[in-house]
Design a protein around this motif. Structure first.
Motif, PDB file in Angstrom:
ATOM      1  N   MET A  95       7.787  -3.236  11.870  1.00  0.00           N
ATOM      2  CA  MET A  95       8.606  -2.613  10.862  1.00  0.00           C
ATOM      3  C   MET A  95      10.007  -3.211  10.864  1.00  0.00           C
ATOM      4  O   MET A  95      10.549  -3.481   9.813  1.00  0.00           O
ATOM      5  CB  MET A  95       8.716  -1.112  11.114  1.00  0.00           C
ATOM      6  N   TRP A 105      10.047  -6.848   9.642  1.00  0.00           N
ATOM      7  CA  TRP A 105       9.728  -6.857   8.223  1.00  0.00           C
ATOM      8  C   TRP A 105      10.943  -6.463   7.400  1.00  0.00           C
ATOM      9  O   TRP A 105      11.220  -7.079   6.378  1.00  0.00           O
ATOM     10  CB  TRP A 105       8.563  -5.907   7.936  1.00  0.00           C
ATOM     11  N   CYS A 106      11.678  -5.446   7.843  1.00  0.00           N
ATOM     12  CA  CYS A 106      12.880  -5.022   7.116  1.00  0.00           C
ATOM     13  C   CYS A 106      13.874  -6.161   7.014  1.00  0.00           C
ATOM     14  O   CYS A 106      14.439  -6.416   5.951  1.00  0.00           O
ATOM     15  CB  CYS A 106      13.548  -3.829   7.814  1.00  0.00           C
ATOM     16  N   CYS A 114       2.911   2.855  -0.338  1.00  0.00           N
ATOM     17  CA  CYS A 114       3.831   1.793  -0.742  1.00  0.00           C
ATOM     18  C   CYS A 114       3.514   0.438  -0.116  1.00  0.00           C
ATOM     19  O   CYS A 114       3.837  -0.597  -0.688  1.00  0.00           O
ATOM     20  CB  CYS A 114       5.261   2.166  -0.351  1.00  0.00           C
ATOM     21  N   TYR A 115       2.957   0.455   1.078  1.00  0.00           N
ATOM     22  CA  TYR A 115       2.734  -0.765   1.844  1.00  0.00           C
ATOM     23  C   TYR A 115       1.315  -0.767   2.405  1.00  0.00           C
ATOM     24  O   TYR A 115       0.728   0.283   2.605  1.00  0.00           O
ATOM     25  CB  TYR A 115       3.701  -0.854   3.039  1.00  0.00           C
ATOM     26  N   LYS A 116       0.837  -1.970   2.702  1.00  0.00           N
ATOM     27  CA  LYS A 116      -0.459  -2.090   3.361  1.00  0.00           C
ATOM     28  C   LYS A 116      -0.230  -1.953   4.865  1.00  0.00           C
ATOM     29  O   LYS A 116       0.310  -2.852   5.508  1.00  0.00           O
ATOM     30  CB  LYS A 116      -1.111  -3.429   3.044  1.00  0.00           C
ATOM     31  N   ILE A 117      -0.611  -0.805   5.414  1.00  0.00           N
ATOM     32  CA  ILE A 117      -0.434  -0.524   6.836  1.00  0.00           C
ATOM     33  C   ILE A 117      -1.793  -0.180   7.418  1.00  0.00           C
ATOM     34  O   ILE A 117      -2.464   0.724   6.935  1.00  0.00           O
ATOM     35  CB  ILE A 117       0.540   0.656   7.051  1.00  0.00           C
ATOM     36  N   ALA A 138      11.282   1.074  -0.150  1.00  0.00           N
ATOM     37  CA  ALA A 138      10.216   1.117  -1.154  1.00  0.00           C
ATOM     38  C   ALA A 138      10.691   1.776  -2.440  1.00  0.00           C
ATOM     39  O   ALA A 138      10.282   1.396  -3.536  1.00  0.00           O
ATOM     40  CB  ALA A 138       9.009   1.870  -0.617  1.00  0.00           C
ATOM     41  N   LEU A 166      11.906   2.360   5.716  1.00  0.00           N
ATOM     42  CA  LEU A 166      10.901   1.699   4.875  1.00  0.00           C
ATOM     43  C   LEU A 166      10.674   2.457   3.572  1.00  0.00           C
ATOM     44  O   LEU A 166      10.507   1.851   2.510  1.00  0.00           O
ATOM     45  CB  LEU A 166       9.587   1.538   5.635  1.00  0.00           C
ATOM     46  N   GLU A 183      12.256  -9.047   4.722  1.00  0.00           N
ATOM     47  CA  GLU A 183      12.016  -8.699   3.327  1.00  0.00           C
ATOM     48  C   GLU A 183      13.306  -8.432   2.556  1.00  0.00           C
ATOM     49  O   GLU A 183      13.393  -8.686   1.367  1.00  0.00           O
ATOM     50  CB  GLU A 183      11.098  -7.472   3.264  1.00  0.00           C
ATOM     51  N   LEU A 213       4.124   6.085   3.414  1.00  0.00           N
ATOM     52  CA  LEU A 213       4.292   4.640   3.568  1.00  0.00           C
ATOM     53  C   LEU A 213       3.043   3.881   3.141  1.00  0.00           C
ATOM     54  O   LEU A 213       3.139   2.801   2.562  1.00  0.00           O
ATOM     55  CB  LEU A 213       4.639   4.299   5.021  1.00  0.00           C
ATOM     56  N   THR A 214       1.867   4.434   3.432  1.00  0.00           N
ATOM     57  CA  THR A 214       0.631   3.741   3.056  1.00  0.00           C
ATOM     58  C   THR A 214       0.441   3.708   1.536  1.00  0.00           C
ATOM     59  O   THR A 214      -0.345   2.902   1.043  1.00  0.00           O
ATOM     60  CB  THR A 214      -0.609   4.373   3.724  1.00  0.00           C
TER      61      THR A 214
END
Length: 189
Positions: free
Chosen positions: A1, A4-5, A109-112, A80, A76, A8, A106-107
């Protein structure tokens, strides 16, 4: 995480530059650093526990892990939804959510893809946050033992039988690896 922050988004002091060029007035870099410090303190303190004799020794790393992970989850979610014009309305919905509820958001918005171990860790943190975070302000006989929450997680993941009276000197490496790898996997995802 955390990586990635940084990869990204351009994190700047006093705000965040969203990848579409929108600037949000929020000290995201400082918040991310604080989350990392909470997680680091949790792992460092956990690695020093030699037994489950004292509740406060277990409370401290769980408290710090729960806050650090929650802050990362909210960062995150902020990223998003940060470019959305109705962000002020959306961000208020993050407050009071458990780690699992934040994970579910979060799932969306993102592939987790968390393993069962990571999901069980988030469940444990949610249970801790709900039941034990402020348990020191309750009468001693009115709440469960926070140590059992961590012991149950350890026993389930390592397929062992640690008890309140167990010494943690012998399985120390396995225990450190379990917590370090679990929290590391959550943070890296």
């Amino acid at each position: 995480m955390i990586l990635w922050c940084y990869n990204e988004y351009s994190l700047v002091t006093g705000g965040v530059l969203i990848s579409n060029g929108t600037f949000k007035d929020f000290n995201l870099g400082g918040e991310l650093e604080t989350a990392g410090e909470f997680i680091f303190d949790s792992i460092k303190t956990y690695s020093r526990i030699l037994s489950f004799a004292r509740q406060y020794e277990v409370n401290y790393p769980l408290f710090h892990a729960s806050i650090g992970i929650e802050r990362l989850q909210k960062i995150l979610l902020y990223l998003a939804h940060g470019a959305s014009p109705d962000y002020a309305e959306i961000s208020g919905t993050f407050n009071g959510l458990s780690h699992i509820e934040l994970h579910n958001k979060l799932t969306e918005c993102y592939k987790i893809n968390f393993s069962n171990r990571e999901l069980h860790f988030l469940i444990m943190l949610s249970d801790y946050y709900r039941e034990f975070r402020y348990s020191v302000y309750r009468l001693p006989n009115t709440h469960s033992d926070v140590r059992l929450l961590l012991i149950d997680f350890i026993n389930m993941q390592l397929k062992t039988n640690i008890t309140l009276s167990s010494s943690l000197r012998a399985p120390r490496k396995d225990l450190n690896t379990l917590l370090g790898e679990t929290m590391g996997a959550i943070v890296r995802t």
